[in-house]
Design an enzyme around this catalytic site. Sequence first.
Site, PDB file in Angstrom:
ATOM      1  N   LYS A  48       0.843  -1.197   0.000  1.00 15.18           N
ATOM      2  CA  LYS A  48       0.000   0.000   0.000  1.00 15.18           C
ATOM      3  C   LYS A  48       0.879   1.249   0.000  1.00 15.18           C
ATOM      4  O   LYS A  48       2.097   1.161   0.193  1.00 15.18           O
ATOM      5  CB  LYS A  48      -0.938  -0.019   1.207  1.00 15.18           C
ATOM      6  CG  LYS A  48      -0.252  -0.040   2.541  1.00 15.18           C
ATOM      7  CD  LYS A  48      -1.271  -0.218   3.649  1.00 15.18           C
ATOM      8  CE  LYS A  48      -0.591  -0.187   4.989  1.00 15.18           C
ATOM      9  NZ  LYS A  48      -1.468   0.256   6.052  1.00 15.18           N
ATOM     10  N   ARG A 144     -10.398  -0.238  15.316  1.00 10.73           N
ATOM     11  CA  ARG A 144     -10.386   0.619  14.136  1.00 10.73           C
ATOM     12  C   ARG A 144     -11.384   0.010  13.149  1.00 10.73           C
ATOM     13  O   ARG A 144     -12.507   0.440  13.090  1.00 10.73           O
ATOM     14  CB  ARG A 144      -8.957   0.634  13.573  1.00 10.73           C
ATOM     15  CG  ARG A 144      -8.514   1.936  13.029  1.00 10.73           C
ATOM     16  CD  ARG A 144      -7.045   1.968  12.700  1.00 10.73           C
ATOM     17  NE  ARG A 144      -6.583   0.805  11.946  1.00 10.73           N
ATOM     18  CZ  ARG A 144      -5.355   0.693  11.425  1.00 10.73           C
ATOM     19  NH1 ARG A 144      -4.480   1.663  11.587  1.00 10.73           N
ATOM     20  NH2 ARG A 144      -4.993  -0.368  10.741  1.00 10.73           N
ATOM     21  N   TYR A 276      17.741  29.318   7.879  1.00 11.66           N
ATOM     22  CA  TYR A 276      16.547  30.000   8.397  1.00 11.66           C
ATOM     23  C   TYR A 276      16.506  29.930   9.921  1.00 11.66           C
ATOM     24  O   TYR A 276      16.769  28.879  10.512  1.00 11.66           O
ATOM     25  CB  TYR A 276      15.281  29.321   7.861  1.00 11.66           C
ATOM     26  CG  TYR A 276      15.035  29.575   6.402  1.00 11.66           C
ATOM     27  CD1 TYR A 276      14.791  30.864   5.925  1.00 11.66           C
ATOM     28  CD2 TYR A 276      15.044  28.519   5.489  1.00 11.66           C
ATOM     29  CE1 TYR A 276      14.568  31.095   4.573  1.00 11.66           C
ATOM     30  CE2 TYR A 276      14.807  28.742   4.138  1.00 11.66           C
ATOM     31  CZ  TYR A 276      14.573  30.039   3.696  1.00 11.66           C
ATOM     32  OH  TYR A 276      14.348  30.263   2.358  1.00 11.66           O
ATOM     33  N   MET A 324      13.669  23.946   2.145  1.00  6.55           N
ATOM     34  CA  MET A 324      12.871  23.228   1.139  1.00  6.55           C
ATOM     35  C   MET A 324      13.749  22.407   0.187  1.00  6.55           C
ATOM     36  O   MET A 324      13.432  21.260  -0.140  1.00  6.55           O
ATOM     37  CB  MET A 324      12.021  24.230   0.348  1.00  6.55           C
ATOM     38  CG  MET A 324      11.075  23.559  -0.614  1.00  6.55           C
ATOM     39  SD  MET A 324      10.143  24.732  -1.599  1.00  6.55           S
ATOM     40  CE  MET A 324       8.816  25.162  -0.521  1.00  6.55           C
TER      41      MET A 324
HETATM   42  C1  LIG Z   1      -4.170  -4.513   7.532  1.00  8.24           C
HETATM   43  C2  LIG Z   1      -2.690  -4.407   7.454  1.00  8.24           C
HETATM   44  N1  LIG Z   1      -1.958  -5.521   7.329  1.00  8.24           N
HETATM   45  C3  LIG Z   1      -0.605  -5.492   7.278  1.00  8.24           C
HETATM   46  C4  LIG Z   1       0.078  -4.292   7.344  1.00  8.24           C
HETATM   47  C5  LIG Z   1       1.576  -4.287   7.303  1.00  8.24           C
HETATM   48  O1  LIG Z   1       2.078  -3.797   8.506  1.00  8.24           O
HETATM   49  P1  LIG Z   1       3.660  -3.639   8.738  1.00  8.24           P
HETATM   50  O2  LIG Z   1       4.098  -2.644   7.718  1.00  8.24           O
HETATM   51  O3  LIG Z   1       3.780  -3.113  10.109  1.00  8.24           O
HETATM   52  O4  LIG Z   1       4.249  -4.960   8.519  1.00  8.24           O
HETATM   53  C6  LIG Z   1      -0.650  -3.109   7.493  1.00  8.24           C
HETATM   54  C7  LIG Z   1       0.059  -1.836   7.619  1.00  8.24           C
HETATM   55  O5  LIG Z   1      -0.255  -0.968   8.363  1.00  8.24           O
HETATM   56  C8  LIG Z   1      -2.067  -3.167   7.543  1.00  8.24           C
HETATM   57  O6  LIG Z   1      -2.804  -2.068   7.666  1.00  8.24           O
END
Ligand SMILES: Cc1ncc(COP(=O)(O)O)c(C=O)c1O
Length: 380
Positions: A48, A144, A276, A324
Amino acid sequence: MPRPILATISTSAMAHNLSQVKARIEFARKVHSSINQQCLSKIVAVIKANAYGHGTLNALIGFKAADALGMIDLVDGILCRDNGWTKPIILLEGFFDSQDIEILQHYQLTTAIHHQAQIAYLNEAKNVGKPIDVLVKFNTGMNRLGFHIDQAKDVLVQLNELKAKGIVGRIGAMSHFANADLESIYVNDAAQKILAIAPQFDGQLSICNSAASIRYPYLALQHHENWVRPGICLYGSSPFDIELSQYPSVDFRPTMTLEAKVIAIQQLKAGDKVGYGSLFTADQPMKMAVVACGYADGYPRSAPQNTPVMVDGVAASIIGRVSMDMITVDVTHIPSAQVNSRVVFWGDGGPTIDEVAKATGRIGYEIMCNLAKRVPIKVV
Ligand SMILES: Cc1ncc(COP(=O)(O)O)c(C=O)c1O
């Protein structure tokens, strides 16, 4: 000539890190008594957030040996399918709208189901002969996303009806630990909750993130089929307070290196101030390098004096405020430092991303994810 800054993404380090997770789980298979020896263990590489800043398509190369990919965004699932990924893809938060269901069916995306609203959407779906595999997400203490453990039976009844209609395929269970990086008491409690209901599911069980896969690998061998979901460790950064290099029996490598070149050298006199807010004052004559990297490249502006960097292979530290487009570094002790000298901010040949995270009050996750679009990327 473009600005002299570069991020290098190592797909071979990604592949190596994936193999480390596999090795850790197979080690647990040999030494732990509290496991299911028949358990089929699979790895879902979590990609992700643009593969934690590494690029989704680079992750397809680095994690090609993974059994599945985990992500948040439908669009990323489509991108992976369009680029040849044929193994399972799991949407970790599931889908957000009834219109998404056609896409799940078409691209054969597995979805988390964490809320009754998603079941309602599935009830409206047409059977197009492509059942959708689901992982029912349970809340084991994170509070959550996810159903309460007590809702398991009711949710299963509803999903089995959808299965009978051909809308839903395999039905697995998942949960996400709130404290897998901490003491085992927190994890055991959450794990016991989900393990108690897991036998009701004929699909996969998926509960371990990086921290749980490394610290409690026996949890990756429960149920007949277990899908671990490591993210951060696949990118060589630590899910714990301590660095991965200090963690026994694991060997994770950096997958992202950020470097830039020195674009100016300043000779400071005692009393000269830098940058700065004039945060830094030289207390003696100093040699200072100005480097082509700043917070708009993703380097944390919160970096205090003494945040480590490497100049020409020699350890050095930041002085003054990160701006920056530029960072200033004390190179008084590095005679070779000059315009065009190589400065590594993190990764191969530099401090670890976790050292930078610690110095700047961040976590490795944030540092990687914040790598800016304007930084050119070389993939090796
Ligand atoms: C549902 C879920 N599974 C797995 C992971 C992977 O977690 P990590 O990067 O701590 O291994 C995440 C990351 O936040 C997650 O949201």
